[in-house]
Scaffold this motif. Structure first.
Motif, PDB file in Angstrom:
ATOM      1  N   GLN A   7      54.475  -5.879  40.281  1.00  9.90           N
ATOM      2  CA  GLN A   7      54.254  -4.920  39.496  1.00  9.90           C
ATOM      3  C   GLN A   7      55.302  -3.756  39.363  1.00  9.90           C
ATOM      4  OE1 GLN A   7      51.472  -5.509  37.879  1.00  9.90           O
ATOM      5  NE2 GLN A   7      51.945  -4.023  36.665  1.00  9.90           N
TER       6      GLN A   7
ATOM      7  N   SER B 207      47.941   1.171  34.892  1.00  8.71           N
ATOM      8  CA  SER B 207      48.057   2.447  35.331  1.00  8.71           C
ATOM      9  C   SER B 207      46.733   3.221  35.099  1.00  8.71           C
ATOM     10  CB  SER B 207      49.427   3.168  34.748  1.00  8.71           C
ATOM     11  OG  SER B 207      50.499   2.447  35.083  1.00  8.71           O
TER      12      SER B 207
ATOM     13  N   ARG C 208      50.569  -3.603  29.247  1.00 10.74           N
ATOM     14  CA  ARG C 208      49.969  -3.823  30.435  1.00 10.74           C
ATOM     15  C   ARG C 208      50.039  -2.817  31.370  1.00 10.74           C
ATOM     16  NH1 ARG C 208      50.935  -8.506  33.220  1.00 10.74           N
ATOM     17  NH2 ARG C 208      48.560  -8.788  33.612  1.00 10.74           N
ATOM     18  N   GLU C 209      51.134  -2.115  31.526  1.00  9.14           N
ATOM     19  CA  GLU C 209      51.400  -1.115  32.523  1.00  9.14           C
ATOM     20  C   GLU C 209      50.645  -0.026  32.114  1.00  9.14           C
ATOM     21  OE1 GLU C 209      53.227  -1.130  35.392  1.00  9.14           O
ATOM     22  OE2 GLU C 209      53.167  -3.429  34.914  1.00  9.14           O
TER      23      GLU C 209
ATOM     24  N   ILE D 214      58.175  -4.990  37.020  1.00  9.87           N
ATOM     25  CA  ILE D 214      57.832  -4.747  35.693  1.00  9.87           C
ATOM     26  C   ILE D 214      57.794  -3.283  35.316  1.00  9.87           C
ATOM     27  CG2 ILE D 214      56.121  -5.195  33.949  1.00  9.87           C
ATOM     28  CD1 ILE D 214      55.484  -7.669  35.445  1.00  9.87           C
ATOM     29  N   GLN D 215      57.109  -2.254  36.149  1.00  5.15           N
ATOM     30  CA  GLN D 215      56.969  -0.782  35.720  1.00  5.15           C
ATOM     31  C   GLN D 215      58.102  -0.448  35.458  1.00  5.15           C
ATOM     32  OE1 GLN D 215      54.992   1.327  38.417  1.00  5.15           O
ATOM     33  NE2 GLN D 215      54.235   2.961  37.101  1.00  5.15           N
TER      34      GLN D 215
ATOM     35  N   LEU E 269      54.654  -3.366  28.414  1.00  5.88           N
ATOM     36  CA  LEU E 269      54.546  -1.854  28.334  1.00  5.88           C
ATOM     37  C   LEU E 269      53.103  -1.630  28.301  1.00  5.88           C
ATOM     38  CD1 LEU E 269      55.809   1.038  28.245  1.00  5.88           C
ATOM     39  CD2 LEU E 269      55.734   0.712  25.707  1.00  5.88           C
TER      40      LEU E 269
ATOM     41  N   THR F  80      59.881   0.877  31.708  1.00  3.46           N
ATOM     42  CA  THR F  80      60.031   2.332  31.662  1.00  3.46           C
ATOM     43  C   THR F  80      61.198   3.193  31.866  1.00  3.46           C
ATOM     44  OG1 THR F  80      59.160   2.954  33.956  1.00  3.46           O
ATOM     45  CG2 THR F  80      57.529   2.670  32.110  1.00  3.46           C
TER      46      THR F  80
END
Length: 383
Positions: free
Chosen positions: A151, A292, A287-288, A154-155, A285, A159
């Motif tokens: 996770q 979050s 999904r983040e 990916i984040q 993006l 970003t």
């Protein structure tokens, strides 16, 4: 209390999960050392036997039994756990719900070793299974850490990009913070339009999953639906479109379809409006945003703990837009690293499964006398 895969547990009355009755008049008292049996839907029940270590109460749907003195309750628990794990009481089932009537259960003959052997076997299994459970817990923790690592990977990628030395600036987007200075920022409505394609006669059913997968659903899951019901309000979906499940988006049900087909009106289907947009990047993006909890903030309705998100919820929101070359590089990086992490998770899951199989085999062998348990029967042999 509840009977679960982990045995008998205490329910949290302060932060209850699941349903609770308005009154507990039909509940029954359970004492430490009492057995709790589930005598209905036995074949489908993950765990049909439990040994309580608590004072408490449980719904009257379960059967609470007290072992006679002169027997080791822990040995009996392992014995019935062995039977339940292999669903060996099938001959006792009655009716469509696989119910075991009490009279049939009480007529079931159980062999019992001498009390000293019961105690020795129970102590042996307590020691061995505790070590196995500890090993399982360690591997489950490793799996959790691997998922967290994935996770974070990916984040950071979606970003911050892949260049650790790039110049950063404040994005102005609350949940993102700083982004590479050369990235763009645009409202969702200038990036994607809402698709409204008709269904086709040969379209299969497309569904999404919380891991971001969007694919054709198995044909067997359409059984029982008429064609008219399936077509009413349904929309066409094409391979490569960005898809959000309006109810489960906040749990990660956002991805890019790998199939042509049709889906329910509960899906938000989007097409890129520009040539330099890669749907796969924006799926990661979004999904983040969901994971979050930012998507929950921008939605206006909650139903059964599932947030409903519509195109109108998204269209005014700002998204960061890397150059197309970086979008492709980020997606490739995420996919490559995810495969490695997923493989590591699979290995840990396989090891957990083998440990659980070993535990079941050990219990089976010990309570049926297939292995010699150190100390069992030795006093009698000397006498």
């Amino acid at each position: 209390m509840s009977l679960t895969l982990n045995g008998v547990i205490k329910r949290d009355m302060e932060n209850p999960e699941g349903k609770f009755p308005a009154e507990f008049d039909t509940y029954q008292v359970v004492n430490p050392g009492d057995f709790i049996f589930c005598m209905f839907d036995v074949e489908e029940t993950p765990r049909a036997v439990g040994l309580s270590t608590y004072y408490g109460m449980i719904t009257g749907a379960y059967t609470v039994l007290v072992p006679f003195k002169g027997n080791n309750k822990t040995f009996l628990y392992y014995f019935y756990l062995h039977l339940d794990s292999h669903k060996m009481m099938k001959p006792l089932y009655r009716g469509l719900r696989n119910t075991i009537p009490k009279e049939h259960f009480f007529s079931f003959k159980t062999y019992v070793p001498p009390l000293d052997e019961q105690t020795t076997i129970a102590n042996f299994l307590d020691c061995k299974t505790a070590k196995i459970d500890q090993a399982v817990a360690i591997k489950e923790k490793q799996i959790q850490l691997l998922k967290e690592r994935k996770q974070i990977l990916i984040q950071d990628a979606v970003t911050k990009g892949l260049d650790p030395d790039v110049s950063m600036c404040d994005s102005g987007v609350e949940w993102i913070g700083e982004v590479p200075r050369h990235w763009g920022i645009k409202r969702f409505k200038y990036l994607f339009s809402q698709s409204n394609l008709p269904t086709r006669p040969d379209d299969g059913m497309v569904t999404s999953y919380r891991d971001g997968q969007v694919t054709l659903r198995s044909k067997r899951r359409l059984t029982g639906y008429t064609e008219a019901i399936l077509e009413q309000g349904y929309q066409g979906i094409r391979k490569g479109q960005l898809v959000l499940n309006s109810m489960d988006a906040f749990e990660g049900a956002i991805g890019v379809s790998d199939s042509d087909g049709k889906c329910t009106p509960e899906y938000v289907i989007c097409d890129p409006m520009l040539d330099d947009l890669l749907p796969e990047y924006f799926a990661f993006l979004l999904r983040e945003m969901a994971l979050s909890k930012y998507i929950q903030v921008i939605c206006n309705a909650v139903r059964q703990r599932a947030v409903r998100i519509r195109f109108n919820n998204l269209k005014k929101r700002f998204l960061i837009v890397p150059p197309i070359k970086e979008q492709k590089a980020i997606v490739s990086h995420i996919q490559t690293q995810s495969v490695k992490i997923d493989k590591a998770i699979t290995i840990q899951e396989q090891m957990i499964e083998k440990l659980k199989e070993y535990k079941a085999t050990l219990i089976n062998s010990a309570v049926t006398g297939k292995i010699k348990v150190p100390g069992a029967g030795e006093q009698r042999a000397v006498a």
